[in-house]
Design a protein around this motif. Sequence first.
Motif, PDB file in Angstrom:
ATOM      1  N   MET A 218      53.795  39.880   1.532  1.00  0.00           N
ATOM      2  CA  MET A 218      53.107  38.591   1.427  1.00  0.00           C
ATOM      3  C   MET A 218      51.620  38.826   1.146  1.00  0.00           C
ATOM      4  O   MET A 218      51.116  39.943   1.296  1.00  0.00           O
ATOM      5  N   CYS A 219      50.926  37.750   0.761  1.00  0.00           N
ATOM      6  CA  CYS A 219      49.490  37.824   0.492  1.00  0.00           C
ATOM      7  C   CYS A 219      48.698  37.158   1.618  1.00  0.00           C
ATOM      8  O   CYS A 219      49.169  36.176   2.212  1.00  0.00           O
ATOM      9  N   PRO A 220      47.520  37.658   1.908  1.00  0.00           N
ATOM     10  CA  PRO A 220      46.641  36.963   2.853  1.00  0.00           C
ATOM     11  C   PRO A 220      46.288  35.576   2.316  1.00  0.00           C
ATOM     12  O   PRO A 220      46.187  35.378   1.094  1.00  0.00           O
ATOM     13  N   ALA A 221      46.114  34.612   3.218  1.00  0.00           N
ATOM     14  CA  ALA A 221      45.744  33.246   2.815  1.00  0.00           C
ATOM     15  C   ALA A 221      44.388  32.908   3.426  1.00  0.00           C
ATOM     16  O   ALA A 221      44.229  32.939   4.650  1.00  0.00           O
ATOM     17  N   TYR A 222      43.430  32.582   2.577  1.00  0.00           N
ATOM     18  CA  TYR A 222      42.075  32.259   3.035  1.00  0.00           C
ATOM     19  C   TYR A 222      41.913  30.746   3.132  1.00  0.00           C
ATOM     20  O   TYR A 222      42.361  30.006   2.254  1.00  0.00           O
ATOM     21  N   GLU A 223      41.290  30.308   4.218  1.00  0.00           N
ATOM     22  CA  GLU A 223      41.099  28.878   4.455  1.00  0.00           C
ATOM     23  C   GLU A 223      39.619  28.571   4.673  1.00  0.00           C
ATOM     24  O   GLU A 223      38.971  29.184   5.533  1.00  0.00           O
ATOM     25  N   LEU A 224      39.100  27.631   3.906  1.00  0.00           N
ATOM     26  CA  LEU A 224      37.725  27.172   4.102  1.00  0.00           C
ATOM     27  C   LEU A 224      37.732  26.165   5.249  1.00  0.00           C
ATOM     28  O   LEU A 224      38.262  25.058   5.118  1.00  0.00           O
ATOM     29  N   ILE A 225      37.161  26.560   6.379  1.00  0.00           N
ATOM     30  CA  ILE A 225      37.173  25.719   7.580  1.00  0.00           C
ATOM     31  C   ILE A 225      36.107  24.636   7.506  1.00  0.00           C
ATOM     32  O   ILE A 225      36.320  23.485   7.878  1.00  0.00           O
ATOM     33  N   ALA A 226      34.921  25.022   7.007  1.00  0.00           N
ATOM     34  CA  ALA A 226      33.827  24.057   6.942  1.00  0.00           C
ATOM     35  C   ALA A 226      32.789  24.517   5.935  1.00  0.00           C
ATOM     36  O   ALA A 226      32.644  25.718   5.668  1.00  0.00           O
TER      37      ALA A 226
ATOM     38  N   HIS B 144      44.500  34.034   7.094  1.00  0.00           N
ATOM     39  CA  HIS B 144      45.790  34.004   7.788  1.00  0.00           C
ATOM     40  C   HIS B 144      46.676  35.133   7.268  1.00  0.00           C
ATOM     41  O   HIS B 144      46.905  35.249   6.057  1.00  0.00           O
ATOM     42  N   LEU B 145      47.150  35.941   8.193  1.00  0.00           N
ATOM     43  CA  LEU B 145      48.125  36.985   7.872  1.00  0.00           C
ATOM     44  C   LEU B 145      49.419  36.604   8.568  1.00  0.00           C
ATOM     45  O   LEU B 145      49.623  36.903   9.742  1.00  0.00           O
TER      46      LEU B 145
ATOM     47  N   THR C   8      45.753  34.563  12.725  1.00  0.00           N
ATOM     48  CA  THR C   8      44.538  34.068  12.080  1.00  0.00           C
ATOM     49  C   THR C   8      43.335  34.868  12.551  1.00  0.00           C
ATOM     50  O   THR C   8      43.195  35.165  13.749  1.00  0.00           O
ATOM     51  N   PHE C   9      42.454  35.213  11.621  1.00  0.00           N
ATOM     52  CA  PHE C   9      41.240  35.951  11.940  1.00  0.00           C
ATOM     53  C   PHE C   9      40.037  35.147  11.441  1.00  0.00           C
ATOM     54  O   PHE C   9      39.996  34.719  10.295  1.00  0.00           O
ATOM     55  N   GLY C  10      39.069  34.969  12.313  1.00  0.00           N
ATOM     56  CA  GLY C  10      37.914  34.146  12.003  1.00  0.00           C
ATOM     57  C   GLY C  10      37.958  32.873  12.830  1.00  0.00           C
ATOM     58  O   GLY C  10      38.724  32.770  13.793  1.00  0.00           O
ATOM     59  N   PRO C  11      37.131  31.894  12.476  1.00  0.00           N
ATOM     60  CA  PRO C  11      36.334  31.861  11.247  1.00  0.00           C
ATOM     61  C   PRO C  11      35.066  32.710  11.345  1.00  0.00           C
ATOM     62  O   PRO C  11      34.567  32.973  12.435  1.00  0.00           O
TER      63      PRO C  11
ATOM     64  N   LEU D  58      37.206  41.611   9.116  1.00  0.00           N
ATOM     65  CA  LEU D  58      37.596  41.354  10.504  1.00  0.00           C
ATOM     66  C   LEU D  58      39.092  41.572  10.685  1.00  0.00           C
ATOM     67  O   LEU D  58      39.537  42.191  11.662  1.00  0.00           O
ATOM     68  N   ALA D  59      39.884  41.093   9.728  1.00  0.00           N
ATOM     69  CA  ALA D  59      41.335  41.281   9.795  1.00  0.00           C
ATOM     70  C   ALA D  59      41.711  42.755   9.675  1.00  0.00           C
ATOM     71  O   ALA D  59      42.610  43.240  10.374  1.00  0.00           O
ATOM     72  N   LEU D  60      41.031  43.481   8.796  1.00  0.00           N
ATOM     73  CA  LEU D  60      41.296  44.915   8.643  1.00  0.00           C
ATOM     74  C   LEU D  60      41.060  45.659   9.952  1.00  0.00           C
ATOM     75  O   LEU D  60      41.772  46.590  10.303  1.00  0.00           O
ATOM     76  N   ASP D  61      40.028  45.228  10.686  1.00  0.00           N
ATOM     77  CA  ASP D  61      39.684  45.892  11.943  1.00  0.00           C
ATOM     78  C   ASP D  61      40.664  45.582  13.069  1.00  0.00           C
ATOM     79  O   ASP D  61      40.903  46.409  13.939  1.00  0.00           O
ATOM     80  N   LYS D  62      41.258  44.372  13.041  1.00  0.00           N
ATOM     81  CA  LYS D  62      42.015  43.913  14.205  1.00  0.00           C
ATOM     82  C   LYS D  62      43.534  43.831  14.015  1.00  0.00           C
ATOM     83  O   LYS D  62      44.276  43.829  14.980  1.00  0.00           O
ATOM     84  N   TYR D  63      43.983  43.777  12.770  1.00  0.00           N
ATOM     85  CA  TYR D  63      45.430  43.644  12.523  1.00  0.00           C
ATOM     86  C   TYR D  63      46.100  45.011  12.605  1.00  0.00           C
ATOM     87  O   TYR D  63      45.543  46.017  12.150  1.00  0.00           O
ATOM     88  N   SER D  64      47.286  45.053  13.158  1.00  0.00           N
ATOM     89  CA  SER D  64      48.033  46.303  13.280  1.00  0.00           C
ATOM     90  C   SER D  64      48.894  46.528  12.036  1.00  0.00           C
ATOM     91  O   SER D  64      49.951  45.899  11.879  1.00  0.00           O
ATOM     92  N   PHE D  65      48.443  47.408  11.168  1.00  0.00           N
ATOM     93  CA  PHE D  65      49.180  47.695   9.932  1.00  0.00           C
ATOM     94  C   PHE D  65      50.155  48.838  10.163  1.00  0.00           C
ATOM     95  O   PHE D  65      49.960  49.693  10.989  1.00  0.00           O
TER      96      PHE D  65
END
Length: 232
Positions: free
Chosen positions: A178-186, A201-202, A206-209, A225-232
């Motif tokens: 799957m692909c990461p999904a980026y969301e503009l929060i504000a 979103h992975l 969710t990582f962020g905002p 941030l996701a690279l640092d915290k997600y378990s690949f």
Amino acid sequence: MELTKKRKKQLSEFCDRVRISFNNLEHLDQAFHHRSLTNEAHGVKNNERLEFLGDSVLGMVTASYLYTKLDNPEGDLAKIKSVVVSEKALAPVALKFGIDKLLLLGHGEEMSGGRTKPAILADCMEAIIGAYYLEAGYKAAEKYVLSFIAPAVNEVVSNGVKDFKTQLQEKFQKKTKMCPAYELIAKTGPDHDQTFKVSVHLGDKTFGPVSAKSKKEAEQLAAKLALDKYSF
């Protein structure tokens, strides 16, 4: 600016978290004082002088580490150094360390999302390095810097000098198809000075905002941030 018991506790917990030690926590506290605070609070010193010093220490430690560990030509070393000491690289580390929660900002900067602005976070990272260098000397500051610079160098060497969104997409697709999904929060502020807040979103995580002055930059920071915290 006398420290409260609550502030001393927060600073002590930060020291424990990143494995540094200060005899005088007021010296560390100054590293978290953004210039917007000193514009509003009379007699309070900001962190810009410490940032100036810390930037030099960071550069020296990183250059020395690269020279010692890698046999690459000068051009490659310069490129790797520019990546790992950049605002884009330091800001996610600052968030990981909880620096955003300890920043002291003026009211205007606070309201404009300054607590998560990459430039402010990266500058604070450098100011902490400067303060720790003055407190404990070069070798101690070097050890602290290498705690986050060495992994960053290893990541760049193993992945090549790729941007964070590319790295995240490659790793997440390999793991999940799957692909990461980026969301503009504000999106806040006037047209000439906007701040973009983005999450990534992975799958169901969710990582962020995180915030930045452009949507593209905010997406890069969210990816880091996701690279640092997600378990690949």
